[in-house]
Scaffold this motif. Structure first.
Motif, PDB file in Angstrom:
ATOM      1  N   ASN A  85       7.605  -4.587  -3.753  1.00 40.99           N
ATOM      2  CA  ASN A  85       7.326  -5.345  -2.533  1.00 40.99           C
ATOM      3  C   ASN A  85       8.261  -6.522  -2.313  1.00 40.99           C
ATOM      4  N   SER A  86       9.198  -6.739  -3.225  1.00 40.39           N
ATOM      5  CA  SER A  86      10.165  -7.843  -3.136  1.00 40.39           C
ATOM      6  C   SER A  86       9.488  -9.187  -2.897  1.00 40.39           C
ATOM      7  N   ILE A  87       8.464  -9.467  -3.686  1.00 41.17           N
ATOM      8  CA  ILE A  87       7.770 -10.747  -3.574  1.00 41.17           C
ATOM      9  C   ILE A  87       7.551 -11.337  -4.963  1.00 41.17           C
ATOM     10  N   SER A  88       7.195 -12.623  -4.976  1.00 47.60           N
ATOM     11  CA  SER A  88       6.880 -13.323  -6.215  1.00 47.60           C
ATOM     12  C   SER A  88       5.399 -13.162  -6.529  1.00 47.60           C
ATOM     13  N   ILE A  89       5.057 -13.269  -7.792  1.00 49.70           N
ATOM     14  CA  ILE A  89       3.664 -13.136  -8.194  1.00 49.70           C
ATOM     15  C   ILE A  89       2.810 -14.283  -7.649  1.00 49.70           C
ATOM     16  N   THR A  90       3.433 -15.397  -7.338  1.00 48.37           N
ATOM     17  CA  THR A  90       2.698 -16.558  -6.814  1.00 48.37           C
ATOM     18  C   THR A  90       2.757 -16.668  -5.294  1.00 48.37           C
ATOM     19  N   GLU A  91       3.425 -15.745  -4.640  1.00 40.56           N
ATOM     20  CA  GLU A  91       3.554 -15.800  -3.180  1.00 40.56           C
ATOM     21  C   GLU A  91       2.193 -15.617  -2.508  1.00 40.56           C
ATOM     22  N   GLU A  92       1.958 -16.426  -1.481  1.00 40.16           N
ATOM     23  CA  GLU A  92       0.700 -16.312  -0.745  1.00 40.16           C
ATOM     24  C   GLU A  92       0.783 -15.129   0.210  1.00 40.16           C
ATOM     25  N   LEU A 115       0.983  -3.601   1.354  1.00 47.47           N
ATOM     26  CA  LEU A 115       1.789  -3.607   0.139  1.00 47.47           C
ATOM     27  C   LEU A 115       2.064  -2.184  -0.315  1.00 47.47           C
ATOM     28  N   LYS A 116       3.228  -1.996  -0.913  1.00 42.42           N
ATOM     29  CA  LYS A 116       3.541  -0.714  -1.544  1.00 42.42           C
ATOM     30  C   LYS A 116       2.849  -0.706  -2.901  1.00 42.42           C
ATOM     31  N   LYS A 117       2.227   0.423  -3.243  1.00 42.55           N
ATOM     32  CA  LYS A 117       1.479   0.525  -4.492  1.00 42.55           C
ATOM     33  C   LYS A 117       2.297   1.242  -5.552  1.00 42.55           C
ATOM     34  N   SER A 118       2.116   0.808  -6.791  1.00 41.71           N
ATOM     35  CA  SER A 118       2.713   1.530  -7.911  1.00 41.71           C
ATOM     36  C   SER A 118       1.695   2.544  -8.431  1.00 41.71           C
ATOM     37  N   LYS A 119       2.019   3.185  -9.505  1.00 41.48           N
ATOM     38  CA  LYS A 119       1.140   4.242 -10.032  1.00 41.48           C
ATOM     39  C   LYS A 119      -0.185   3.661 -10.527  1.00 41.48           C
TER      40      LYS A 119
END
Length: 91
Positions: A33-40, A47-51
């Motif tokens: 998703n090209s985002i940070s874990i802390t991004e609001e 969101l794109k899901k992983s397995k």
């Protein structure tokens, strides 16, 4: 119901657990998703899901049962009043 849509009160970590069942997938979903874990996250974001790594945990979450740990801050205290139609102050 799509588990990839961000709902009110959900953080990125909530979405990881809801979509994959395991917090260990955080790094993979960050890259997808090209985002940070802390991004609001904003409401309605997809969101794109992983397995899925833990099907039992993913199956626990439904339309009315979603993880949502983010504190919702309101500026109007009347919004939090739990008895609609009643005046919240006594004189």
């Amino acid at each position: 119901m799509s588990k990839a849509i961000v709902y009110q009160g959900q953080s990125f970590l909530d979405k990881i657990v809801e979509c994959t069942g395991d917090i260990d997938n955080a790094f993979e979903m960050m890259l997808l998703n090209s985002i940070s874990i802390t991004e609001e996250l904003h409401l309605g974001r997809v969101l794109k899901k992983s397995k899925i790594t833990d099907y039992e945990i993913v199956a626990c979450f439904t339309e009315i049962n979603r993880p949502a740990t983010k504190k919702i801050v309101t500026t109007n205290n009347l919004v939090d009043y739990s008895f609609p139609g009643e005046f919240p102050f006594s004189f």
